[in-house]
Scaffold this active site. Structure first.
Site, PDB file in Angstrom:
ATOM      1  N   HIS B 260     -15.049  28.264 135.406  1.00  0.00           N
ATOM      2  CA  HIS B 260     -15.260  27.137 136.310  1.00  0.00           C
ATOM      3  C   HIS B 260     -16.761  26.964 136.594  1.00  0.00           C
ATOM      4  O   HIS B 260     -17.324  25.880 136.422  1.00  0.00           O
ATOM      5  CB  HIS B 260     -14.479  27.389 137.609  1.00  0.00           C
ATOM      6  CG  HIS B 260     -14.613  26.320 138.628  1.00  0.00           C
ATOM      7  ND1 HIS B 260     -13.700  25.297 138.775  1.00  0.00           N
ATOM      8  CD2 HIS B 260     -15.564  26.088 139.573  1.00  0.00           C
ATOM      9  CE1 HIS B 260     -14.085  24.491 139.758  1.00  0.00           C
ATOM     10  NE2 HIS B 260     -15.214  24.956 140.262  1.00  0.00           N
ATOM     11  N   GLU B 261     -17.380  28.045 136.989  1.00  0.00           N
ATOM     12  CA  GLU B 261     -18.813  27.967 137.293  1.00  0.00           C
ATOM     13  C   GLU B 261     -19.629  27.670 136.033  1.00  0.00           C
ATOM     14  O   GLU B 261     -20.686  27.026 136.109  1.00  0.00           O
ATOM     15  CB  GLU B 261     -19.297  29.261 137.959  1.00  0.00           C
ATOM     16  CG  GLU B 261     -18.577  29.639 139.253  1.00  0.00           C
ATOM     17  CD  GLU B 261     -18.595  28.554 140.323  1.00  0.00           C
ATOM     18  OE1 GLU B 261     -19.547  27.751 140.342  1.00  0.00           O
ATOM     19  OE2 GLU B 261     -17.642  28.494 141.129  1.00  0.00           O
ATOM     20  N   HIS B 264     -19.949  24.021 135.767  1.00  0.00           N
ATOM     21  CA  HIS B 264     -21.050  23.536 136.625  1.00  0.00           C
ATOM     22  C   HIS B 264     -22.401  23.779 135.936  1.00  0.00           C
ATOM     23  O   HIS B 264     -23.272  22.909 135.906  1.00  0.00           O
ATOM     24  CB  HIS B 264     -21.057  24.303 137.956  1.00  0.00           C
ATOM     25  CG  HIS B 264     -20.051  23.834 138.959  1.00  0.00           C
ATOM     26  ND1 HIS B 264     -19.988  22.536 139.403  1.00  0.00           N
ATOM     27  CD2 HIS B 264     -19.069  24.500 139.637  1.00  0.00           C
ATOM     28  CE1 HIS B 264     -19.015  22.419 140.314  1.00  0.00           C
ATOM     29  NE2 HIS B 264     -18.434  23.602 140.464  1.00  0.00           N
ATOM     30  N   GLU B 290     -18.061  18.645 140.199  1.00  0.00           N
ATOM     31  CA  GLU B 290     -16.745  19.304 140.172  1.00  0.00           C
ATOM     32  C   GLU B 290     -15.948  18.865 138.947  1.00  0.00           C
ATOM     33  O   GLU B 290     -15.157  19.640 138.415  1.00  0.00           O
ATOM     34  CB  GLU B 290     -15.962  19.011 141.454  1.00  0.00           C
ATOM     35  CG  GLU B 290     -16.549  19.634 142.720  1.00  0.00           C
ATOM     36  CD  GLU B 290     -16.655  21.160 142.687  1.00  0.00           C
ATOM     37  OE1 GLU B 290     -15.865  21.810 141.980  1.00  0.00           O
ATOM     38  OE2 GLU B 290     -17.555  21.685 143.372  1.00  0.00           O
TER      39      GLU B 290
END
Lengths: 499, 499
Positions: B260-261, B264, B290
């Site tokens: 997930h990160e 980003h 996001e």
């Protein structure tokens, strides 16, 4: 009150120093390499803004007004240090400060790579740029304070100290050390020293370092230990960051380097909280800082009482290794390992007898660079000649072990090297004073009772921050003006009597 | 040219954002706890100085003059974003910015400890102070821009978006999700899911995360992976710092959070270099950010094609564990593990079906807090009622699993929560568009060929930074205005057709 305005202002300037300290630590410890250029730009802007705050013209008015206010002794000392700090900042053009920061960071970043391949030619233009800016700064400061250019730079690290004093102290050391070195090498040539056999895993070394740091009173609520290419101490008193590096073949090297930085850290952590953020609350000078790291590393931790205390801890920390070569882990053998003297190329690995020789020729060279009497391009040749003259060895074209071994000049730290030797002289005097003032000091150290030593250093050095000038601080702490005698006595006692 | 003056000025403001980004990362990842108060002060001063630069009155003149200069399309977009940024900054009193920063940092620091013991009463006064400042900021921005207070705060994260749009999208989701959730729980109730048996040592998990991040194109020359209590992404495009945490009993949780990160981070690393430091070069909005993390985690990595690619790598990384329960490591079983749906208390652990429900009641609550219709003291009760209404569970007085689970409000991030759901909607549209535009996308993902996806995202999102408004960006990237249909299709396809 104007004095209170000054306090509020300088606390804000200090906030930026805090930011800068952590940002700089990050650059050396965690920053990914590809971010170097962006980082150099950000640091330059930060330095510029801090400088802009430091030269705020209102400060001049507040200082003038504060002089006629009713101030106590601490406040008067604080005002003196504020005035000193303001005078120094206003002597420098803001554009120089910004350009200088950028040039230093870039040079240091490049050095990390260029040193690996001894690429002096690649490094030269970057270093030349740094030297140009340092000479410009020296000129600005020299004009403002009526000093010679090198003294003006020296004053950044050793306020009030001048080359005249250095030349006196250093010529005494030059008179003493070469013969003393010969005698020590001679005395040690017959000794049997057992080498502990590794490997000593980095993780284990780190755990053990943390254990010893805790026993020595490092406050982990306000500090950290990390790993970097070169050990250093950064941050600020409420967040002291020390770094070390691990050699899996030799745990003593890393351990002593960690204890050295722990000495720096304890000074920072011991600075008076009520003066935080004020120039008068800062460490007194680079030499005083070095005296604290050398006191702990060289005088306490490389001494037999401490090693008696540490022996069982070391045997437990490296149990498997200690079983293989038990004779290497006796306090007496550890002591021999910790005090081996040798003519070597690298300053940071040097013993305390040869160390001043490394520093003294750097001092002469950096003075010549600032005075324009030595060109950067001639450094390698001059370096090698000095090494041969003072240490009797040549590193040839291996510049990584020669004039590229230190990052100081690339980082613009001209005038810093002498502080290492001055610190050793101070530490020697402090150690004699500690023995005179603390009953049974050796026995207490051997028992791991470091409280009395902490109280002694806190009372005489840490709590005094920059309240008095360095000369006064040393004289009051040790009962004597700064000299070479205590250091010479220490060397003779440790290396020529006890071996 | 005035436009060039603006560019130079904003690059300097950005340098301070760079400093602040790293300083903030350090606060969460490396700072020793006892340094919190000094850190809060330093951060407040830094924020104040950055704000003082951002409201420099010369900017107004430069903007006015630049409007009549010959600018190309990029420069015009850049000027638009500069004007937006300047208007927002000048709407806020500098003293508020400084006090707000201090209150946020203190509240967040206290939360780290207070959450552990569900100490809402201890936390309440700190949170109340943050809410007061947020309401003050909302009022300032609302007056300047003619918005309602909550819209004014929302605009910080989602420029141009208003509650009217959120209410429309959220009421559609509220209509769809409860029944859909029932159906999914029903469909999954019969499935056999094998749980991989650990332990999965943190070191091994970290190594494997680094391996996958590298395969997904994370640039380690300009970024890092570290460990923190809560995963986040910080820093700046040339130095992106993502963090994760490890659960030795469950490697999937940490891995997916790292991926997930990574999403980003890849957005940040993909932003156009030539626009670096300018408002127009920033990520478009929190929702777009996001969308990139959810795209990678939810749409790519929790999908069967990626898990087929990852299966052999996972079996190799955790070889011992995989031998114990081989059936748990098949791509199909991993897929079932990655898409398990459940009514749970903690938002960050929630699946993509229930996640929007967690967000939507927070959105209503934070709006009520800002509008003064909800008091901080009434949060626990209201929270529990909302959890029961939307998720069917109660956390009672365990505030750590209730209203103290998120740090957003304590950090002053009012208006941020909706971005998570908006991001999911955007990601769903982008994933459909990616399938339409890349031949054989699933097969390529299964082969570990991520280049085409990167090129797609780079072309449609990353390289566009803030050149166009969010609505336009989404419409151009996906061919449709932002809506809930693609998200609904995704959920039905993944959770109701394929199980």
């Amino acid at each position: 009150m104007s004095y209170e305005k000054l306090v509020a202002h300088y606390r804000r300037v200090h906030h930026l120093s805090h930011v800068s300290g952590i940002f700089g630590w990050d650059e050396a410890v965690t920053m990914p390499r590809g971010s170097g250029q962006a980082r150099a730009e950000a640091m330059a802007t930060l330095e510029r803004i801090r400088h802009d705050m430091a030269i705020d013209p209102r400060v001049a008015d507040w200082i003038a007004a504060a002089k006629s206010e009713a101030l106590d002794a601490t406040e008067r000392a604080s005002l003196r240090e504020i005035e000193r700090s303001y005078a120094r900042a206003t002597a420098l053009p803001p554009t120089l400060v910004e350009a200088q920061s950028r040039a230093r960071v870039r040079c240091e970043q490049a050095w990390r790579e260029q040193r690996k391949t001894s690429d002096f030619e690649g490094h030269r233009p970057l270093l030349e740029q740094v030297v140009r800016y340092e000479r410009e700064e020296a000129q600005c400061l020299a004009e403002r304070f009526g000093l010679c250019p090198y003294d003006a730079l020296l004053d950044r690290y050793e306020p009030g100290f001048k080359t005249a004093l250095l030349d006196t102290l250093f010529s005494e050391l030059e008179r003493i050390l070469p013969d003393l070195l010969e005698a020590v090498l001679d005395a040690q040539s017959g000794a049997v020293v057992h080498t502990p056999r590794g490997p000593f895993p980095s993780d284990r070394q780190r755990e053990f370092s943390l254990e010893l740091m805790a026993k020595l009173g490092f406050d982990f609520e306000r500090g950290r230990l990390d790993t970097s290419h070169h050990p250093f101490c950064a941050g600020m008193p409420d967040d002291v960051r020390i770094t070390t590096r691990y050699n899996e073949g030799d745990f003593i090297e890393s351990l002593m380097s960690t204890l050295h930085e722990t000495g720096h850290a304890k000074y920072e952590q011991g600075l008076p909280r009520q003066l935080r953020g004020l120039p008068v609350g800062e460490p007194r000078s680079a030499a005083v800082h070095e005296s604290q790291s050398l006191f702990l590393e060289m005088f306490v931790c490389r001494g037999l009482p401490f090693l008696r205390f540490a022996e069982p801890l070391i045997r437990r920390a490296f149990a498997g290794q200690a079983q293989r070569t038990p004779e290497a882990f006796s306090a007496e053998n550890l002591m021999r390992l910790c005090t081996r003297v040798a003519r070597t190329a690298i300053r940071v690995d040097a013993d305390e007898v040869t160390y001043p020789l490394h520093v003294m020729f750097r001092y002469r060279m950096e003075r010549a660079l600032i005075d324009g009497k030595l060109r950067v391009r001639d450094l390698p040749e001059q370096w090698d000649a000095a090494m041969q003259r003072w240490l009797g060895i040549s590193t040839g074209s291996s510049h990584r072990d020669g004039c590229m071994q230190d990052v100081h000049w690339g980082s613009g730290l001209f005038g810093y090297f002498p502080s290492y030797v001055l610190g050793a002289l101070m530490a020697a005097q402090l150690f004699e004073a500690a023995h005179a003032s603390i009953d049974d000091l050796d026995r207490r150290i051997a028992l791991g009772e470091f409280g009395p030593l902490d109280a002694f250093l806190h009372d005489r050095i840490w709590s005094r921050a920059s309240l008095v000038e360095t000369g006064e601080l040393v004289a009051q702490a040790t009962g004597k003006p700064l000299g070479t005698q205590a250091f010479e006595r220490h060397l003779r006692r440790r290396y020529l009597a006890a071996v």
